[in-house]
Design an enzyme around this catalytic site. Structure first.
Site, short mmCIF file in Angstrom:
data_model
loop_
_atom_site.label_atom_id
_atom_site.label_comp_id
_atom_site.label_asym_id
_atom_site.label_seq_id
_atom_site.Cartn_x
_atom_site.Cartn_y
_atom_site.Cartn_z
N ASP A 185 2.05 -1.35 5.40
CA ASP A 185 1.18 -2.01 6.38
C ASP A 185 2.01 -2.66 7.48
O ASP A 185 1.64 -2.62 8.67
CB ASP A 185 0.33 -3.09 5.69
CG ASP A 185 -0.66 -2.50 4.69
OD1 ASP A 185 -0.96 -1.31 4.77
OD2 ASP A 185 -1.12 -3.27 3.82
N ASN A 200 4.89 7.50 3.30
CA ASN A 200 6.15 7.34 2.59
C ASN A 200 6.58 8.70 2.02
O ASN A 200 5.88 9.70 2.21
CB ASN A 200 6.04 6.28 1.48
CG ASN A 200 4.98 6.61 0.44
OD1 ASN A 200 4.74 7.76 0.09
ND2 ASN A 200 4.33 5.57 -0.07
N LYS A 223 6.73 9.96 -1.03
CA LYS A 223 5.81 10.54 -2.01
C LYS A 223 4.55 11.05 -1.34
O LYS A 223 4.03 12.13 -1.69
CB LYS A 223 5.48 9.51 -3.08
CG LYS A 223 4.54 10.02 -4.17
CD LYS A 223 5.09 11.25 -4.88
CE LYS A 223 6.30 10.94 -5.71
NZ LYS A 223 6.78 12.11 -6.48
N GLU A 224 4.03 10.31 -0.37
CA GLU A 224 2.84 10.75 0.35
C GLU A 224 3.11 12.03 1.13
O GLU A 224 2.25 12.91 1.22
CB GLU A 224 2.36 9.64 1.29
CG GLU A 224 1.71 8.48 0.55
CD GLU A 224 1.50 7.27 1.43
OE1 GLU A 224 0.68 6.41 1.05
OE2 GLU A 224 2.17 7.15 2.48
#
Length: 342
Positions: A291, A205, A207-208
């Site tokens: 997921d 995502n 932020k990741e």
């Protein structure tokens, strides 16, 4: 172009292997009508027995199984009551568990969510984050993978950073994927980004992705540098620039960055980035959406469709699950209904 109906029906013929951190999700539901006199916290009156469901890599496996694919899960549980409960949950979901090994040194990971009036008020995690202390554990896992990988169309590595995934294991899995020509996608943990070079795709995502850029700059000392001056992805232009550089730096076939209410952005080798707007009508809970994205994206790739089609289908699926509470799965019927006008 293949119709999405034909692609979704093809999911039933696919076999996928999922490896990663297996988690037991516990949900306790109740109501709140007052604040505790002991501390400024709500008093939740439990109204029903706790419910349990597979989480982490096991939720990825459940997503795949719900869509009709055959699934083999590889990971670890503890030799405790929670581990036995999780094993039963997996059997109820019709997920093959011959690759789920008991690690006598590590307790089963449990995430307990307390929910009142449809609002999560607390999450309590029980975990011990570390690779196995059993010297026979990883050789046993690797031997199992060597025997079984040839039987599957694709693999998903679901890394929650709880100790199952190590650099050495990733290197071995990547080598096996290359040897057998298998699709290998990764739902990444920030601290492990450097492990995933050369896989088919990763699905962070926003932020990741930001944290990954920061982590790579801090830890990477090789001659190849990541040519980004900022790790802040505040605009779509920032995401485009960073994604293109991450794709090249990590030598990926594709990179799929999820952007919450802004949908997804797909990066492919040799092509311009493509932004896919969200299909969600209402957003109630984003738990488990990642997921769902990696499950549908990988299924699409294993069915032989283009990366754009796979990403677009994943976006439709994510739009369905965020409209529900909890880490839920999407059914073929729901996905067919969502894409019926495509």
């Amino acid at each position: 172009m293949n119709s999405y109906k034909k692609i979704i029906k093809a999911f039933k013929s696919k076999k996928l292997l999922v490896i990663g951190d297996i988690i037991l999700d516990q949900h306790i539901r109740g109501s709140v009508s007052r604040i505790s006199p002991e501390a400024p916290v709500p008093v939740v009156v439990q109204e029903q027995d706790p419910t349990y469901s597979p989480g982490g890599a096991a939720n990825v496996a459940c997503n795949l199984r719900t869509l009709g694919a055959k699934v083999l899960l590889v990971g670890r549980i503890g030799g405790d009551p929670e581990g036995r409960l999780l094993d039963q949950c997996l059997q109820d979901c019709r997920i093959a568990t011959s690759g789920v090994f008991v690690d006598r040194y590590t307790p089963t990971i449990v995430k307990t969510r307390i929910i009142a009036q449809h609002q999560q008020v607390l999450r309590l995690d029980r975990e011990r984050v570390a690779p196995s202390e059993d010297k026979k554990f990883y050789p046993k896992v690797l031997n199992f993978l060597k025997r079984n990988i040839p039987k599957f169309d694709a693999m998903i590595m679901s890394d929650y950073g709880k100790g199952m995934i190590t650099r050495e294991l990733v290197e071995e899995i990547c080598a096996l994927a290359r040897h057998y020509g298998k699709i290998l996608t990764v739902d990444p943990k920030v601290e492990h980004f450097a492990y995933y070079s050369g896989v088919t795709a990763i699905t962070p995502n926003r932020k990741e992705a930001e944290n990954a850029i920061r982590n790579i700059k801090i830890t990477h000392n090789g001659r190849k540098k990541l040519p980004l001056t900022s790790d802040r992805l505040e605009t779509i232009a920032d995401v485009e620039k960073a994604g293109a550089q991450l794709l090249k730096f990590m030598e990926l076939e594709s990179l799929l960055i999820t952007l919450g209410e802004h949908g997804l952005m797909l990066f492919e080798r040799g092509k311009k980035p493509v932004r896919i707007p969200t299909k969600a009508q209402d957003v109630f809970d984003v738990t488990g959406a990642g997921d769902t994205v990696i499950s549908v994206y990988t299924l699409g790739l294993s069915a032989g469709v283009s990366k754009f089609q796979a990403a677009d289908l994943a976006n439709y699926a994510a739009g369905i699950v965020v409209g529900k509470m909890g880490a839920v799965t999407v059914t073929p019927e729901e996905l067919l209904e969502a894409t019926k006008n495509h």
